[in-house]
Each structure stands twice: as structure tokens, then as C-alpha cells.
Design a protein around this motif. Sequence first.
Motif, PDB file in Angstrom:
ATOM      1  N   PRO A 278       0.796  -1.220   0.000  1.00 45.80           N
ATOM      2  CA  PRO A 278       0.000   0.000   0.000  1.00 45.80           C
ATOM      3  C   PRO A 278       0.831   1.274   0.000  1.00 45.80           C
ATOM      4  N   VAL A 279       2.093   1.153   0.405  1.00 40.09           N
ATOM      5  CA  VAL A 279       2.998   2.309   0.381  1.00 40.09           C
ATOM      6  C   VAL A 279       4.342   1.841  -0.165  1.00 40.09           C
ATOM      7  N   ASP A 280       5.156   2.785  -0.585  1.00 41.97           N
ATOM      8  CA  ASP A 280       6.501   2.464  -1.051  1.00 41.97           C
ATOM      9  C   ASP A 280       7.367   2.105   0.147  1.00 41.97           C
ATOM     10  N   LEU A 281       7.707   0.845   0.292  1.00 40.13           N
ATOM     11  CA  LEU A 281       8.438   0.381   1.464  1.00 40.13           C
ATOM     12  C   LEU A 281       9.882   0.891   1.492  1.00 40.13           C
ATOM     13  N   ASN A 282      10.355   1.423   0.362  1.00 37.37           N
ATOM     14  CA  ASN A 282      11.711   1.952   0.308  1.00 37.37           C
ATOM     15  C   ASN A 282      11.788   3.453   0.576  1.00 37.37           C
TER      16      ASN A 282
END
Length: 286
Positions: free
Chosen positions: A281-285
Motif C-alpha cells: 500500500p505504500v513504497d516500502l523503500n
Amino acid sequence: MPEEKLIPQRLGYVVLDVTDLDDAVTRWTKYAMLEVSERTEDVIHLRGGTDHHWIVLHRTEGEAGIRKLAFEVVEPGDLDRYRDRLTAEGVEVTDHEGEWTGPAIRFRDPNGYLVELFTGMGNMGVPPTKPWINPSAMLHAVVAVADLEKSFDFYGRVLGMLESDRVLERTIFLRAANQFHHSLVIGAGRGEPPLLDHVAFHFDGIDDLMRVRQNFIENDQPFSRDLLRHPTSGSMGFYAKGLPGPSTVEFCIEHGKITDPDHRPRSMARARWASNVWLPPVDLNA
């Protein structure tokens, strides 16, 4: 008296202009698994099921791209009703005998796309014999539009297509009488029309889908997007490059249908998962 309900039956076929006809037909048969049903010097008709054609390739000396969208109507009398409705909207309508179909009418939508409504797609009688894997249906086309709401008014109010879902301020999914989640997708921010973003073919099961995908891999053909699942239709599939005019084709399975007459379209946020539920759901980086 309430106005008579009109809705196209399905997306019948798409006509494309291509600069290299021989290369185009090789790619559409080798990778998209379509079969040639009719060929002249400058025009090639390609089919998936027993319909005479799903894709028509026209040789052009100009710019490659979409030439026409064609929808099959539910019954022949619908052509007269559509002609009256379109004329009342100030849309110029022309009559045609049809090309391997029954009678047809043609007109331009608000973005300048040539649209055809036709009756009686020609039937070949037997399934294709040459492709390795046969797609079971031509599902939808996705086109760029300049004004999303103006285009939605035309395809919804005038042509009678039903909204299934939308991505806010970006995309509207429209279904026809065959009830597949979408037969046409209109999108803003995809480029200047006329622009065919992609067409989609449906397959019967995951093994057929994986065989088609493996054929691209074995021949070093690029993907636009590899395996994903859409939150709107629920379909699973991939997008492949290497097919001229359009440059992208979607291959999928498990594309849902909407049978509930009281279906309420969802307005989905423009988020990472709006196109693929397998993405975080979000950019984990970040």
C-alpha cells in the motif's frame, strides 16, 4: 413515456493502422494468439473465437494507431434507435453495409474517435486451428480522452454504457450488455487522443495464461507490466509489448462480471493498489 434503454452488447472489434503490415500480422499471430481469417494486400482480419475478426490491420503510409472502435448492438432495431438519439445530439451519423458484419452506423465521439455500431458479426463456424492457445474473448479497449466527464456523458448517457467503477479524476470503467466489468475504459492523463492504450484478451484458465506469457519469455519479448491482479474487475494477467499499433496488449483470466442491477460504482483513490492489489500500500523503500 420513459426513454427506451439502449446499451451495446459488447466490444466487437478494433481497427488499427500499421506501417509494416507483414511484421504486424506476424506479431499478432505469434504472440497474441490470433488467426488470420481474411487477407488482402492492404488489410488483414484477425480472429480469436469463431467471430470473423477481433482485430483488423490496415496498411498506412501515415501514422500508426487506432482507426476505429466497433461495438455490436443487442438487436438490429437498435441501430435505428441509436441513429435517432445521436442525430438529436447533433452527431453526424453515416450508414454502412458492414465489413463481414450486418448493417452498421458510424460517427465520431467527442475526442474524434471513429465509432461503429454494427449487427451480426460474421461467424466462421469453427474455432481457430493455427494459434497454440486460443483466447476466449476480446474483453475491452482502453483509450485516452481529453475531457473525462464529457466522454463519460457521451458513452454513458448517449450510448447507454454503464459505469462499473472509476479511479478518481483519471479513469472510468464502462460495461456493456455482456456484463463483463468493462468493455471500454476512458482515461485522462494517458496522452493526447487519439491514443489506444491497450486492448485485452481473456483466456479460459491460468495454464493458458502462463503458456502465452512463457511464449513472450522464450522469444525475449518485453513486458509492460508482469503478473498483477486488478482490484476493479478482479482479473489476473500481464501486459506485453512487442505488438505494433497498439504497443501493449493485456492478457488475463478471471475478469469479473457485474450481474447486480443495483450495482453501485466505486470511486477509487489514485493509489498504488488502484491497478494492482499485490503491490504494497505504500513504497516500502521511501
